[in-house]
Scaffold this active site. Sequence first.
Site, PDB file in Angstrom:
ATOM      1  N   ARG A   1      -6.314 -18.474 -17.946  1.00  0.00           N
ATOM      2  CA  ARG A   1      -5.416 -17.412 -18.376  1.00  0.00           C
ATOM      3  C   ARG A   1      -4.268 -17.873 -19.274  1.00  0.00           C
ATOM      4  O   ARG A   1      -3.467 -17.043 -19.715  1.00  0.00           O
ATOM      5  CB  ARG A   1      -4.875 -16.674 -17.147  1.00  0.00           C
ATOM      6  CG  ARG A   1      -5.972 -15.977 -16.361  1.00  0.00           C
ATOM      7  CD  ARG A   1      -6.690 -14.932 -17.203  1.00  0.00           C
ATOM      8  NE  ARG A   1      -7.836 -14.354 -16.508  1.00  0.00           N
ATOM      9  CZ  ARG A   1      -8.509 -13.280 -16.911  1.00  0.00           C
ATOM     10  NH1 ARG A   1      -8.153 -12.683 -18.032  1.00  0.00           N
ATOM     11  NH2 ARG A   1      -9.534 -12.836 -16.234  1.00  0.00           N
TER      12      ARG A   1
ATOM     13  N   SER B   1       0.828  -1.203   0.000  1.00  0.00           N
ATOM     14  CA  SER B   1       0.000   0.000   0.000  1.00  0.00           C
ATOM     15  C   SER B   1       0.864   1.255   0.000  1.00  0.00           C
ATOM     16  O   SER B   1       1.711   1.432   0.881  1.00  0.00           O
ATOM     17  CB  SER B   1      -0.921   0.015   1.224  1.00  0.00           C
ATOM     18  OG  SER B   1      -1.605   1.252   1.308  1.00  0.00           O
TER      19      SER B   1
ATOM     20  N   ARG C   1      -0.239   3.956   0.747  1.00  0.00           N
ATOM     21  CA  ARG C   1      -0.726   4.797   1.838  1.00  0.00           C
ATOM     22  C   ARG C   1       0.267   4.769   2.997  1.00  0.00           C
ATOM     23  O   ARG C   1       0.426   5.748   3.716  1.00  0.00           O
ATOM     24  CB  ARG C   1      -2.092   4.302   2.319  1.00  0.00           C
ATOM     25  CG  ARG C   1      -2.660   5.160   3.440  1.00  0.00           C
ATOM     26  CD  ARG C   1      -3.963   4.623   3.992  1.00  0.00           C
ATOM     27  NE  ARG C   1      -4.445   5.481   5.062  1.00  0.00           N
ATOM     28  CZ  ARG C   1      -5.427   5.141   5.896  1.00  0.00           C
ATOM     29  NH1 ARG C   1      -6.029   3.972   5.756  1.00  0.00           N
ATOM     30  NH2 ARG C   1      -5.807   5.969   6.841  1.00  0.00           N
TER      31      ARG C   1
END
Length: 240
Positions: A203, A104, A106
């Site tokens: 995928r 993160s 943040r």
Amino acid sequence: LQKGRTPMTNKVNVLDKGYVRLVDVMGDDLRVVNAARVSYAKESKELTERDIRLIKFLAREGHTSPFRHAMLSFEIYAPLMIARQWWKYVVGSDHVMDAWNEASRRYITIEPEWYIPKENEWRKKPAHSKQGSDGFVHPELGREATARLMRQLEEGMKDYEWALEQGIAPEQARLLLPSAYGMYTPWYWTASLQSVAHLINQRTAPDAQKEFQAYAKAVYQLTRPYFEHSLKELVEHGQR
């Protein structure tokens, strides 16, 4: 990684800066077999031909719960366009037990990196599909696309660095980053063998995004040494 079971490599580089790293493994083909045999209060001490036939039967007939007793943990470093597609496998995977933890911006200041296609890597839009690609654009157009991308990233980085220098909190300064789909992000993904096979099946398909195909192939390469028979059967029978 489990003691005495280290494969030839536990990390595969992908794209220009990305990678998939195998962090930990719980279980093997024998774990799958014994999870199935517990119904009859039986246990195998080592894998036999009879056990391999049982694995084939379980995968073929869709009896997938024994494959959820084996788990793998990966560290992945990939562009946001891959991370946000990958996240779908966690959102809808309550039946296959997935976990996801992502870095993160943040809390920490991570040096931003982006996936930047080379001039010969830009693909054409397909004529008869809303997604996917079809061949490559002319190198001259590819050079222009790369140049435009680089220009955006450089300007955005200047604004982001300015905000940090002015003392703006990183959790807000990151708004100035060119958070394009090409920005790399690292995360841990822990999943059952069934979930891993599900991702590989979808995928590595020819119509999957090429960049995600590269990551799925890396996951397959790292997983196969531990689950040679189980993974082969799950992929062959396309278990979802």
